[in-house]
Design a protein around this motif. Structure first.
Motif, PDB file in Angstrom:
ATOM      1  N   MET A   1       0.842  -1.187   0.000  1.00  9.69           N
ATOM      2  CA  MET A   1       0.000   0.000   0.000  1.00  9.69           C
ATOM      3  C   MET A   1       0.878   1.238   0.000  1.00  9.69           C
ATOM      4  N   LYS A   2       0.463   2.243  -0.744  1.00 10.24           N
ATOM      5  CA  LYS A   2       1.242   3.465  -0.871  1.00 10.24           C
ATOM      6  C   LYS A   2       1.210   4.252   0.429  1.00 10.24           C
ATOM      7  N   ASN A   3       2.373   4.767   0.848  1.00 11.13           N
ATOM      8  CA  ASN A   3       2.448   5.652   1.998  1.00 11.13           C
ATOM      9  C   ASN A   3       2.415   7.092   1.522  1.00 11.13           C
ATOM     10  N   TRP A   4       1.490   7.876   2.047  1.00 14.49           N
ATOM     11  CA  TRP A   4       1.368   9.277   1.661  1.00 14.49           C
ATOM     12  C   TRP A   4       1.935  10.159   2.748  1.00 14.49           C
ATOM     13  N   VAL A   5       2.428  11.302   2.356  1.00 12.18           N
ATOM     14  CA  VAL A   5       3.068  12.215   3.300  1.00 12.18           C
ATOM     15  C   VAL A   5       2.265  13.493   3.371  1.00 12.18           C
ATOM     16  N   VAL A   6       1.805  13.837   4.548  1.00 15.37           N
ATOM     17  CA  VAL A   6       1.168  15.126   4.765  1.00 15.37           C
ATOM     18  C   VAL A   6       1.951  15.878   5.816  1.00 15.37           C
ATOM     19  N   LEU A   7       1.753  17.185   5.860  1.00 18.26           N
ATOM     20  CA  LEU A   7       2.627  18.023   6.657  1.00 18.26           C
ATOM     21  C   LEU A   7       1.850  18.862   7.654  1.00 18.26           C
ATOM     22  N   PRO A   8       1.450  18.281   8.757  1.00 22.86           N
ATOM     23  CA  PRO A   8       0.870  19.096   9.801  1.00 22.86           C
ATOM     24  C   PRO A   8       1.961  19.769  10.620  1.00 22.86           C
ATOM     25  N   PHE A   9       1.588  20.667  11.492  1.00 18.19           N
ATOM     26  CA  PHE A   9       2.576  21.401  12.280  1.00 18.19           C
ATOM     27  C   PHE A   9       2.493  20.969  13.720  1.00 18.19           C
ATOM     28  N   CYS A  10       3.615  20.481  14.265  1.00 16.67           N
ATOM     29  CA  CYS A  10       3.681  19.944  15.614  1.00 16.67           C
ATOM     30  C   CYS A  10       2.784  18.772  15.711  1.00 16.67           C
ATOM     31  N   ILE A  11       2.662  18.747  14.888  1.00 21.18           N
ATOM     32  CA  ILE A  11       2.170  17.753  14.144  1.00 21.18           C
ATOM     33  C   ILE A  11       1.194  18.605  13.443  1.00 21.18           C
ATOM     34  N   ASP A 141      -0.860   4.579  10.322  1.00 19.12           N
ATOM     35  CA  ASP A 141      -1.200   3.621   9.259  1.00 19.12           C
ATOM     36  C   ASP A 141      -0.347   3.914   8.024  1.00 19.12           C
ATOM     37  N   ASP A 142      -0.976   4.299   6.901  1.00 12.77           N
ATOM     38  CA  ASP A 142      -0.221   4.490   5.670  1.00 12.77           C
ATOM     39  C   ASP A 142       0.062   5.963   5.388  1.00 12.77           C
ATOM     40  N   ILE A 143      -0.066   6.818   6.403  1.00 12.96           N
ATOM     41  CA  ILE A 143       0.222   8.237   6.220  1.00 12.96           C
ATOM     42  C   ILE A 143       1.417   8.610   7.078  1.00 12.96           C
ATOM     43  N   TYR A 144       2.404   9.259   6.470  1.00 18.38           N
ATOM     44  CA  TYR A 144       3.547   9.785   7.205  1.00 18.38           C
ATOM     45  C   TYR A 144       3.315  11.265   7.484  1.00 18.38           C
ATOM     46  N   GLU A 260       8.478  25.731  -4.910  1.00 14.15           N
ATOM     47  CA  GLU A 260       9.591  25.089  -4.204  1.00 14.15           C
ATOM     48  C   GLU A 260      10.026  23.854  -4.990  1.00 14.15           C
ATOM     49  N   PRO A 261      10.896  24.013  -5.970  1.00 16.20           N
ATOM     50  CA  PRO A 261      11.257  22.893  -6.852  1.00 16.20           C
ATOM     51  C   PRO A 261      11.925  21.725  -6.135  1.00 16.20           C
ATOM     52  N   ASP A 262      12.512  21.955  -4.969  1.00 12.61           N
ATOM     53  CA  ASP A 262      13.223  20.882  -4.262  1.00 12.61           C
ATOM     54  C   ASP A 262      12.437  20.341  -3.073  1.00 12.61           C
ATOM     55  N   ASN A 263      11.157  20.507  -3.062  1.00  7.03           N
ATOM     56  CA  ASN A 263      10.328  20.019  -1.964  1.00  7.03           C
ATOM     57  C   ASN A 263      10.182  18.499  -2.079  1.00  7.03           C
ATOM     58  N   THR A 264      10.953  17.774  -1.285  1.00 11.40           N
ATOM     59  CA  THR A 264      10.999  16.315  -1.410  1.00 11.40           C
ATOM     60  C   THR A 264       9.697  15.659  -0.970  1.00 11.40           C
ATOM     61  N   VAL A 265       9.000  16.250  -0.016  1.00  6.43           N
ATOM     62  CA  VAL A 265       7.729  15.678   0.434  1.00  6.43           C
ATOM     63  C   VAL A 265       6.734  15.642  -0.715  1.00  6.43           C
ATOM     64  N   VAL A 266       6.617  16.749  -1.433  1.00  5.59           N
ATOM     65  CA  VAL A 266       5.677  16.818  -2.544  1.00  5.59           C
ATOM     66  C   VAL A 266       6.130  15.919  -3.697  1.00  5.59           C
ATOM     67  N   MET A 267       7.441  15.851  -3.941  1.00  5.64           N
ATOM     68  CA  MET A 267       7.945  14.932  -4.964  1.00  5.64           C
ATOM     69  C   MET A 267       7.514  13.500  -4.665  1.00  5.64           C
ATOM     70  N   PHE A 268       7.686  13.094  -3.424  1.00  9.85           N
ATOM     71  CA  PHE A 268       7.330  11.739  -3.005  1.00  9.85           C
ATOM     72  C   PHE A 268       5.876  11.444  -3.333  1.00  9.85           C
ATOM     73  N   GLN A 294      17.330  13.241  -1.602  1.00  8.92           N
ATOM     74  CA  GLN A 294      17.050  12.498  -0.367  1.00  8.92           C
ATOM     75  C   GLN A 294      17.398  11.027  -0.595  1.00  8.92           C
ATOM     76  N   PRO A 295      18.699  10.679  -0.479  1.00  6.70           N
ATOM     77  CA  PRO A 295      19.118   9.299  -0.764  1.00  6.70           C
ATOM     78  C   PRO A 295      18.445   8.259   0.125  1.00  6.70           C
ATOM     79  N   VAL A 296      18.147   8.637   1.374  1.00  8.46           N
ATOM     80  CA  VAL A 296      17.500   7.705   2.302  1.00  8.46           C
ATOM     81  C   VAL A 296      16.146   8.281   2.675  1.00  8.46           C
ATOM     82  N   ALA A 297      15.100   7.577   2.309  1.00  8.75           N
ATOM     83  CA  ALA A 297      13.748   8.069   2.584  1.00  8.75           C
ATOM     84  C   ALA A 297      13.408   7.888   4.056  1.00  8.75           C
ATOM     85  N   PRO A 298      12.584   8.781   4.620  1.00  7.94           N
ATOM     86  CA  PRO A 298      12.122   8.594   5.996  1.00  7.94           C
ATOM     87  C   PRO A 298      11.450   7.239   6.175  1.00  7.94           C
ATOM     88  N   PHE A 299      11.746   6.587   7.272  1.00  7.24           N
ATOM     89  CA  PHE A 299      11.173   5.295   7.644  1.00  7.24           C
ATOM     90  C   PHE A 299      11.653   4.148   6.763  1.00  7.24           C
TER      91      PHE A 299
END
Length: 388
Positions: A1-11, A141-144, A260-268, A294-299
């Motif tokens: 299953m695909k892991n999606w990345v969202v960006l909350p603050f402090c979470i 679950d499947d959200i980072y 932001e051309p280098d935003n790795t979260v959005v690229m992912f 980002q040679p090593v992805a989070p998690f």
């Protein structure tokens, strides 16, 4: 299953040295695809004082604090002296000022909002700062989730005597230990950004609870409140993708990358959307760029460790979890699973050590109770082995 990345603050604040141009938001919204929100979503509720908060300010003990110590220091002591309000840090939910006060707990953004609400009522000038620490990562679950940090500075009451260099006239309130933010750069942010962060957090939390309609309306309002806060566009893109609207998701993600051309979260997130749309060449090119940045992805090591646990290869699992802890020593889930791997290897003392760190580092009451129960059972079962 695909892991999606969202960006909350402090979470999450996608921090940058200077604010990029705001993307165009007028072509991003598709209200007709979503049912109405199940709750009121209004900027007016963010800093509003409840009757209970008004009563707290007028109580005898607090009035004494404000009179004896001055409004600035008195407010700080009234809110964060453990003998008075007894606030707890809890990263599980983002709340507005009234909810945080009622629950006596919140994450760093919730506590900043509640503090600001009281300061406004007392006429204190306030400033908000993003602390530019490395992003920390959590998952549901499947959200980072990539998390940042924010704090608040209280000035003297308007009209009080102060000089340009009177640093004693400023009081910064932070909810992280000083050693974690010592020497870190800070970036001033506006109140509309704080509001957008709050809305974006609520969107991310609704998404984690599979409440896609509510998530959409929270993300939409976050973008309306501050079109320059790019994390909200990413969250909107994730909502569209999970709702089955990849074209709309691609549009939201692309607008962030235009700023932001280098935003790795959005690229992912964008790579799989492009594959869904059959744009495989563009997806491969973006993937190559992501690996460069980002040679090593989070998690990545954590996921390898969990695969090894399922295969019964506990030595490999321990190695992989140890790699993640080297990156983020106090993320509770890494410590917990390292403890479980050690337990499976018969390394009881190490298991107790890592489970204890997991419990102490947990940011929600439910996680703390889970780890505490596991630790108690382990200590009870192996009590003779733990006596030295």
């Amino acid at each position: 299953m695909k892991n999606w990345v969202v960006l909350p603050f402090c979470i999450l604040l996608a921090a940058c040295a200077s604010a990029p141009p705001a993307p165009r938001a007028d072509n991003l919204f598709s209200d007709q695809l979503f049912a109405p929100a199940s709750e009121r979503i209004s900027v007016d509720d963010v800093f509003a004082l409840s009757p209970a908060m008004q009563q707290y300010l007028s109580s005898g003990e607090i009035s004494y604090q404000l009179h004896a110590k001055g409004v600035q220091q008195g407010l700080f002591d009234a809110l964060y002296n453990k003998t008075l309000l007894k606030l707890d840090y809890n990263a599980e939910h983002t709340r507005n000022a009234a909810q945080t006060f009622a629950m006596r707990s919140g994450n760093c953004l919730s506590l900043v909002i509640m503090t600001a609400a009281f300061a406004k009522e007392l006429g204190l000038p306030i400033e908000y700062q993003a602390v530019l620490i490395d992003q920390s990562w959590t998952r549901n679950d499947d959200i980072y989730f990539a998390s940042g940090h924010v704090n608040i500075t209280l000035g003297k009451k308007l009209g009080a005597i102060r000089t340009r260099f009177d640093q004693a006239s400023l009081l910064t309130i932070d909810f992280l230990p000083p050693e974690e933010i010592s020497g870190q750069n800070r970036q001033d942010i506006s109140e509309k950004t704080i509001v957008a962060m709050y809305m974006n957090n609520r969107a991310a939390e609704a998404l984690a609870q599979h409440q896609q309609n509510d998530a959409y309306w929270w993300a939409r309002e976050a973008i309306r409140q501050d079109p320059r806060f790019l994390a909200s566009y990413n969250t909107l893109g994730v909502i569209y993708r999970r709702h089955g609207n990849p074209q709309l998701a691609e549009r939201a993600f692309t607008q962030v990358l235009d700023s932001e051309p280098d935003n790795t979260v959005v690229m992912f997130n964008l790579i799989d959307v492009l594959n869904d749309l059959g744009q495989t060449a563009r997806a491969r090119a973006l993937g190559a760029r992501l690996v460069q940045l980002q040679p090593v992805a989070p998690f990545q090591a954590f996921n390898l460790g969990m695969a090894a646990m399922r295969a019964g290869d506990y030595k490999t699992a321990k190695l992989q979890f140890t790699k993640e802890i080297a990156r983020d020593p106090y993320y509770h889930e890494f410590q917990y699973w390292l403890g479980i791997a050690c337990l499976r290897l018969g390394e009881i003392d190490q298991a107790v050590q890592h489970l204890s760190i997991a419990m102490e580092s947990s940011t929600t009451r439910s996680d703390h109770d889970l780890y505490a129960a596991k630790l108690d059972r382990l200590k009870s079962y192996h009590a003779p082995l733990l006596v030295h």
